[in-house]
Write an enzyme that holds these catalytic residues in place. Structure first.
Site, short mmCIF file in Angstrom:
data_model
loop_
_atom_site.label_atom_id
_atom_site.label_comp_id
_atom_site.label_asym_id
_atom_site.label_seq_id
_atom_site.Cartn_x
_atom_site.Cartn_y
_atom_site.Cartn_z
N LYS A 29 0.83 -1.21 0.00
CA LYS A 29 0.00 0.00 0.00
C LYS A 29 0.86 1.25 0.00
CE LYS A 29 -1.30 2.29 3.51
NZ LYS A 29 -1.87 2.93 4.71
N ASN A 30 1.93 1.25 0.81
CA ASN A 30 2.75 2.44 0.95
C ASN A 30 3.61 2.72 -0.28
OD1 ASN A 30 1.73 2.98 3.49
ND2 ASN A 30 3.38 1.93 4.57
N CYS A 49 -4.70 8.15 9.95
CA CYS A 49 -4.77 7.45 11.22
C CYS A 49 -4.59 8.42 12.38
CB CYS A 49 -3.70 6.36 11.30
SG CYS A 49 -4.19 4.80 10.56
N ASP A 63 5.65 0.56 11.80
CA ASP A 63 4.40 -0.09 11.42
C ASP A 63 4.31 -1.54 11.88
OD1 ASP A 63 3.28 2.14 10.35
OD2 ASP A 63 3.60 1.61 8.27
#
Length: 433
Positions: free
Chosen positions: A22-23, A116, A309
């Protein structure tokens, strides 16, 4: 709103595949705005954040098509410079639009981003970098207005209080590839996802030296061409599956992984007494069936250090590892909102400044818990896998931002996990907040 129910006590076994990162996808999608030609992006995970970025590109005027579940076709012949709050506020990473819009159009109006909720993440280094490249920036009614009419190459220092800025580095790279002259990015972030972005840009005709290091030298070009690019595997998802195998004392083979992206993580696993065996260039096995896991001390740092993460997921493992462990968070010091939820499950964790002091126990108890962010969601589910009785995790929409079919993949390994609508919860639990 969905809720996840887990019945703990099952050992995970089998094979699981890692999705695309995703990143990587988010800045790569943004980079398609740098050319009028068509870009084909492969190995794209099916995530809400990726779909949000696709919506934003469409709003900006790009033609966006999903060829299949994991392949996107993007053509940005005409591009607008205005990214509205209604879309940008849903995802913090959308701030990465600043660089390509400024590089191609020489102007951008982008809303302050959302994302977030685990503490402030200022974009002052993004603003500082664009100003160094000759841009004028004003803040008006929550929007950043960038005038890049004098965009040019320059020397930039991108280090900050918590280290190098990842999205800031991506923005400066994308602004600089079309800026006249030479740009030197000192203290650039060097995460694998940024290497992925740079490799795509080079394939499009950009001139970038020093890829994968803290010093990038970029020679601006007049235009970029279209490209077909395959996104790298998601190292954070891969690390989460490794920890899921470890916490359940399972035996799991993980495919589609690049082990070189997780050096510091694997070093800590080795210190903890866990064995990870490489079975191919993109395949490894975690056999924790007879593992005696030991407590460890961890400090999160920018790549190539231990990734922030994977902090919450490791905390879940250490919560059921007898002995004293310490995690110190150097990237986002406020990233411990999930700890109170682990405490509801019986975890013995105390927060002292940027550190979590973990006194590991033999077991946790199932409870109703609330996810506060993406990685917290994963950590609470991992804890639920080994807790006695049932664990219910609410607000799992965070999970869908960064993990593709998380619960479905776990079920494939034998986990007793299902996703339900909150209205289907038992009455005695439905009223808890």
């Amino acid at each position: 709103m969905d809720v996840v129910r887990i019945q703990g006590g099952r050992t995970l076994r089998g094979t699981i595949a890692v999705s695309g990162a995703k990143n990587s996808c988010l800045p790569i999608f943004a980079a398609t705005l740098l050319t009028e030609e068509t870009c084909i992006i492969e190995n794209v995970p099916d995530l809400s954040d990726v779909r949000f970025m696709g919506d934003i590109l469409t709003q900006l005027g790009a033609q966006v098509e999903r060829v299949d579940l994991h392949t996107w076709k993007i053509t940005a012949r005409k591009v607008g410079h205005f990214a509205p709050h209604a879309l940008v506020s849903k995802m913090r990473a959308s701030v990465v639009l600043l660089g390509p819009l400024t590089g191609r159009l020489r102007k951008a109006v982008v809303s302050q981003p959302g994302g977030c909720n685990f503490g402030p993440r200022p974009i002052d280094l993004h603003i500082k970098g664009l100003k160094s490249l000759g841009c004028t920036i004003k803040m008006k009614k929550g929007y950043l207005h960038v005038d890049g009419s004098k965009l040019r190459g320059a020397e930039l220092f991108l280090g900050g209080r918590q280290g190098s800025t990842v999205t800031g580095t991506a923005n400066m790279i994308m602004a600089a590839v079309l800026a006249p002259g030479i740009t030197r990015l000192d203290s650039a972030a060097c995460e694998p996802e940024l290497e992925d972005l740079c490799r795509m840009l080079v394939a499009m005709g950009a001139r970038i030296d020093g890829i994968g290091t803290h010093m990038l030298i970029i020679e601006g070009v007049d235009r970029l061409r279209g490209v077909r690019h395959r996104v790298i595997p998601d190292r954070i998802e891969a690390g989460t599956w490794v920890l899921a195998a470890a916490i359940t004392r399972g035996d799991v083979t993980i495919t589609g992984i690049n082990p070189q992206h997780l050096g510091a993580f694997f070093d800590k696993l080795d210190e903890a007494g866990l064995t990870v065996t490489t079975e191919g260039p993109d395949k490894l096995r975690v056999n924790a069936t007879n593992a005696k896991v030991r407590p460890v001390d961890i400090i999160t740092l920018p790549h190539p250090g231990y990734p922030t993460d994977l902090q919450a997921q490791m905390c879940a493992l250490l919560a059921v590892t007898p002995g004293l462990s310490i995690i110190t968070e150097r990237i986002y010091p406020n990233r411990y909102m999930y700890v109170s939820e682990l405490q509801r499950m019986g975890a013995d964790i105390a927060i002292e400044g940027p550190s979590a002091i973990i006194k590991g126990r033999n077991r946790l108890s199932g409870a109703m818990v609330m996810a506060s962010d993406l990685r917290a969601s994963a950590a609470l589910i991992l804890a639920g896998l080994v807790a006695t009785d049932e664990t219910w995790v609410r607000r799992v929409y965070h999970l869908d931002r960064g993990y593709e079919k998380f619960d479905e993949k776990l079920r494939g390994l034998g986990a007793a996990i299902e996703r339900l609508d909150e209205k289907d919860m038992p009455p005695e639990l439905a009223g808890e907040e």
